[in-house]
Every structure is written in structure tokens, then in C-alpha cells.
Write an enzyme that holds these catalytic residues in place. Structure first.
Site, PDB file in Angstrom:
ATOM      1  N   ASN A  80       0.801  -1.219   0.000  1.00 14.67           N
ATOM      2  CA  ASN A  80       0.000   0.000   0.000  1.00 14.67           C
ATOM      3  C   ASN A  80       0.841   1.279   0.000  1.00 14.67           C
ATOM      4  O   ASN A  80       0.317   2.361   0.235  1.00 14.67           O
ATOM      5  CB  ASN A  80      -0.962  -0.002   1.189  1.00 14.67           C
ATOM      6  N   ILE A  87       0.940   6.782  -0.053  1.00 17.25           N
ATOM      7  CA  ILE A  87       0.219   5.779   0.742  1.00 17.25           C
ATOM      8  C   ILE A  87      -1.198   5.615   0.217  1.00 17.25           C
ATOM      9  O   ILE A  87      -1.906   6.600   0.009  1.00 17.25           O
ATOM     10  CB  ILE A  87       0.170   6.218   2.227  1.00 17.25           C
ATOM     11  N   CYS A  88      -1.594   4.358   0.025  1.00 15.04           N
ATOM     12  CA  CYS A  88      -2.971   4.054  -0.359  1.00 15.04           C
ATOM     13  C   CYS A  88      -3.744   3.747   0.922  1.00 15.04           C
ATOM     14  O   CYS A  88      -3.601   2.669   1.502  1.00 15.04           O
ATOM     15  CB  CYS A  88      -3.010   2.858  -1.311  1.00 15.04           C
ATOM     16  N   LEU A  89      -4.483   4.733   1.374  1.00 16.45           N
ATOM     17  CA  LEU A  89      -5.264   4.602   2.600  1.00 16.45           C
ATOM     18  C   LEU A  89      -6.550   5.391   2.392  1.00 16.45           C
ATOM     19  O   LEU A  89      -6.501   6.579   2.063  1.00 16.45           O
ATOM     20  CB  LEU A  89      -4.454   5.154   3.780  1.00 16.45           C
TER      21      LEU A  89
END
Length: 164
Positions: A80, A87-89
Site C-alpha cells: 500500500n 500511501i494508499c489509505l
């Protein structure tokens, strides 16, 4: 400069300093109080344990109506997080709410280290390893942590030979 900041940012910053989150430090830069240097300790019992990951966090002028901008400065092997540290959040994108705070964002990033999500990757190569051979992915994450996030690692550590 603090006089120009919205009251909410001042309050959040004061709370982060007075009541820090365990395993996380966030310090505003003196020349730009919207920009924070962040250090997150890798959670115990994970491949990131014993690592300290440096991040940068910036509060855009639209904050809290839009999320902070956060990225890893320390290299990390995680599905992620991409090679640029992005950041993939969900709460940094479409699930952001003005009710959330800097503290919540940092806790969520720390939690992401405990529970990588290869089904919603930002680095497809890492996610593929995670899905096809999780033990190999965990070992690579541990090696990258040792090389980049452990005291004495960092710059030049790519060339280091680690003997267990």
C-alpha cells in the site's frame, strides 16, 4: 507564524506534543507549522518491528475540509506504499472526514503496517508477491526494514551485508 494558523491546527499540534501517540512522533517544522516530520515505529510482531519510519505530513490550506498529504520518506516494502512513498489509505482519499485528525491519520498508517492490504495496492509488484507468496513478502519486508529503517541503516545501507 502560529498566529496565522487556524485554531484547530494549533490545538491538534499542541495535543500531539503534550500527549504523543505511543510509537509515533510528529513535530512541526519551525519555519512552516503546517509541515510535520513524523516518525512511526514498526509495530511489534510484524516484519516492520524495530524499524523507525520517517514520513512527512503536510496540512493543505483546505484542512480540515481536505485530508493531510502524507508520504513515507523511508523506503518500505509494503503493497500500500509506492516507490515514491505515497500511501494508499482510504481516509487520505475518499473516506476523509473533517472529524478526523492528524492523530487519527497517523494511527491508521501505523495500523496499515500491521495489516497490509494487497487487494487495494499502490505497488502492484509488491502486492503480487504478497498474494502469491506471503512468507516471501514478509521476509522481504523484514529485510527492507533492516536495511532502511533500523538505526545505523538508511543511506548507504543498501550496500550493507547483514549477517544474522
Amino acid at each position: 507564524m502560529a498566529d496565522n494558523l487556524p485554531r484547530r491546527i494549533v490545538k491538534e499540534t499542541q495535543r500531539l506534543i503534550a500527549d504523543p501517540v505511543p510509537g509515533i512522533s510528529a513535530t512541526p517544522y519551525t519555519d512552516n507549522l503546517r509541515y510535520f516530520g513524523v516518525a512511526i515505529e514498526g509495530p511489534a510482531e510484524t516484519s516492520y518491528a524495530n524499524g523507525v519510519f520517517q514520513l512527512e505530513l503536510f496540512l493543505p490550506s483546505e484542512y480540515p475540509m481536505s485530508p493531510p498529504k502524507v508520504r513515507f520518506l523511508t523506503r518500505i516494502y509494503h503493497p500500500n506504499v509506492d516507490k515514491l512513498g505515497r500511501i494508499c489509505l482510504d481516509i487520505l482519499k475518499d473516506k476523509w472526514s473533517p472529524a478526523l485528525q492528524i492523530r487519527t491519520v497517523l494511527l491508521s498508517i501505523q495500523a496499515l503496517l500491521s495489516a497490509p492490504n494487497p487487494d487495494d495496492p499502490l505497488d502492484n509488484d509488491v502486492a503480487a508477491v504478497w498474494k502469491n507468496d506471503e512468507s516471501k513478502a514478509l521476509q522481504l519486508a523484514k529485510e527492507w526494514t533492516r536495511a532502511h529503517a533500523i538505526q545505523g541503516g538508511g543511506k548507504g545501507a543498501d550496500d550493507a551485508i547483514v549477517i544474522d
